[in-house]
Design an enzyme around this catalytic site. Structure first.
Site, short mmCIF file in Angstrom:
data_model
loop_
_atom_site.label_atom_id
_atom_site.label_comp_id
_atom_site.label_asym_id
_atom_site.label_seq_id
_atom_site.Cartn_x
_atom_site.Cartn_y
_atom_site.Cartn_z
CG LEU A 161 41.76 81.59 -1.98
CD1 LEU A 161 40.43 81.89 -1.22
CD2 LEU A 161 42.73 82.89 -1.65
NE ARG A 162 49.00 80.18 1.99
CZ ARG A 162 50.11 80.60 2.87
NH1 ARG A 162 50.89 79.76 3.40
NH2 ARG A 162 49.69 81.93 3.17
CD GLU A 163 39.72 74.91 3.18
OE1 GLU A 163 39.64 74.76 4.52
OE2 GLU A 163 39.39 74.21 2.41
CG ASN A 219 46.30 72.39 -6.13
OD1 ASN A 219 47.14 73.16 -5.13
ND2 ASN A 219 44.83 72.46 -6.08
CB CYS A 271 42.07 72.23 -3.21
SG CYS A 271 40.81 73.62 -3.19
#
Length: 447
Positions: A161-163, A219, A271
């Site tokens: 997920l990308r905020e 990441n 993250c």
């Protein structure tokens, strides 16, 4: 009969996943150990800001007028165990205090609390970001402690997920990765994700270790791209180059690409920083620490950017002390479209200047409440214009659209001096200069 799904942990990841599973048509039961959080979700409210999430919740939470009623919440582990066919574990894995390693206590506690209530066939699916090797250990724990024994299986399904885009990323992911040990586990997860897979989302089946490594590897690569361009910004500062033009030129090479090549004050959030540190720590435990020594420099470059922004601000104010100087900071969250200030470079810079005597006033469209909790001694304003009132310098530190659309003339009328430092390289230099501002950006000494 349609699968019933539970989601354990209803924070950022869990609340989004639960709402998305209901949107895909499943009956969903979410669990959290914090009653206040459950009460909020039952009202269709979220404990964090995420675009589109409250609307999605209200469409499905039982008891809300007009909802499908497919989504309920509880604090009862026995209810969860009896309800679900597939149990998603979505709890937090923060960095250990004083260490690089990942804190697995929340994941371990969730699995330990669920296991005694698994009396029939069930699939427990980890979504949390964990050190490689965790799934093997947890699978063995389930087999030993669940009444269902080997019928209580484990799978690993990392989240990406990308905020700011979490709802979209859950409903329409760019890939689905599942680490499984049986055809049954794979079949169940294909059923869960039949909607996205039917739209063409790749479904990648792996073993446990590979599934665990995918998120940290991804990441680490993104962090590497960000720190690379920030290292180039340091060289551009020394050589008189323009890092924005440099990024544009190398980004045309499709082997490199344009994304994550905007130089600035670096990455933060819950993250990337903790994931690359946990990855280094785990590699050391496995005897493969030399493979990831480059991540130490990635982390170092990233943290160095914050101090460089502070020094650029000092230079803009004449090179002396910050005492008596008024500094406006636009942005407190680590990225736009979020209220998350965890390890925020923007708030870190504001805090450093404040601790060195500057009178700092911060404005952020969504992150003010969280920022106040972290730095209650900073000044806070209700708008960008209010933050800039009587400011000797304005810092643009989070790339909110609202800031890109500011009227430089109006802002200049309230500031004491028309000096703006663009810590995100997203403002239009010519627009600001035409309004009489001195514009300066990181890695662009002549831009």
């Amino acid at each position: 009969m349609s699968l019933k799904i539970t989601v354990i942990g209803t924070g950022y990841l869990g609340a989004t996943h639960a709402a998305a599973m209901a949107e895909l048509g499943f009956e969903v039961l979410g669990l959290d150990v914090v009653p206040e959080k459950i009460a909020m979700l039952e009202r269709g409210e979220t404990p964090m800001y995420e675009p589109g999430l409250e609307e999605l919740l209200r469409r499905h939470v039982a008891g809300i007028e007009g909802s499908t009623g497919r989504l309920r919440f509880t604090t009862d582990w026995a209810e969860v165990g009896a309800f679900g066919d597939v149990h998603f574990v979505c709890v937090n894995t923060p960095q250990k205090h004083g260490e690089y390693a990942c804190d697995m206590s929340y994941v371990d506690s969730a699995v330990a609390s669920l296991a005694p209530h698994l009396r029939g066939p069930a699939l427990v699916v980890g979504k949390s970001t964990v050190p490689v090797g965790s799934a093997d250990r947890l699978a063995a724990y389930l087999a030993e402690h669940a009444p269902a024994g080997g019928d209580a299986e484990l799978a690993w399904n990392p989240e990406f997920l990308r905020e700011g885009f979490a709802v979209q990323d859950t409903l329409h992911p760019d890939r689905i990765v599942v680490g499984v040990r049986s055809e049954r586990a794979e079949k169940l997860l294909r059923e869960v994700y039949a909607g996205p897979v039917g739209e063409g989302t790749p479904f990648v089946v792996t073993d446990f270790p590979t599934a665990e490594l995918v998120k940290t590897a991804a990441n680490s690569f993104l962090a590497t791209k960000i720190s690379f361009i920030n290292a180039m910004a340091e060289v551009c500062e020394a050589a008189g180059g323009d890092v924005a033009k440099l990024a544009e030129a190398i980004g045309h090479d499709d082997r490199i690409g344009r994304k994550f090549l905007r130089a600035g004050i670096g990455f933060g959030g819950g993250c990337l920083p903790k994931d690359i540190r946990a990855f280094m720590a785990r590699a050391g435990e496995l005897g493969a620490d030399q493979a990831l020594t480059f991540l130490r420099e990635i982390d170092s470059i990233n943290m160095r950017r914050r101090g460089q922004m502070v020094e650029m601000t000092r230079e803009a104010l004449g090179g002396g002390s910050f005492l008596g100087k008024r500094v406006a900071v636009l942005g407190a969250t680590f990225k736009p479209d979020s209220d998350d200030v965890r390890d925020s470079p923007a708030l870190n810079v504001a805090g450093q200047i404040h601790l060195q005597g500057g009178q700092v006033t911060v404005y952020d469209p969504k992150g003010m409440e969280n920022a106040r909790k972290v730095f209650p001694t900073l000044g806070y304003a209700g708008s960008a214009l209010e933050a800039a009132r009587s400011a000797d310098v304005v810092l643009h530190l989070t790339e909110w659209r609202e800031f890109r659309e500011l009227d430089p003339v109006a802002l200049g009328e309230t500031a004491a001096a028309r000096v703006i430092l663009d810590g995100r390289n997203t403002l239009d230099p010519e627009l600001w200069r035409r309004a009489g501002w001195t514009y300066r950006a990181m890695g662009r000494p002549k831009a």
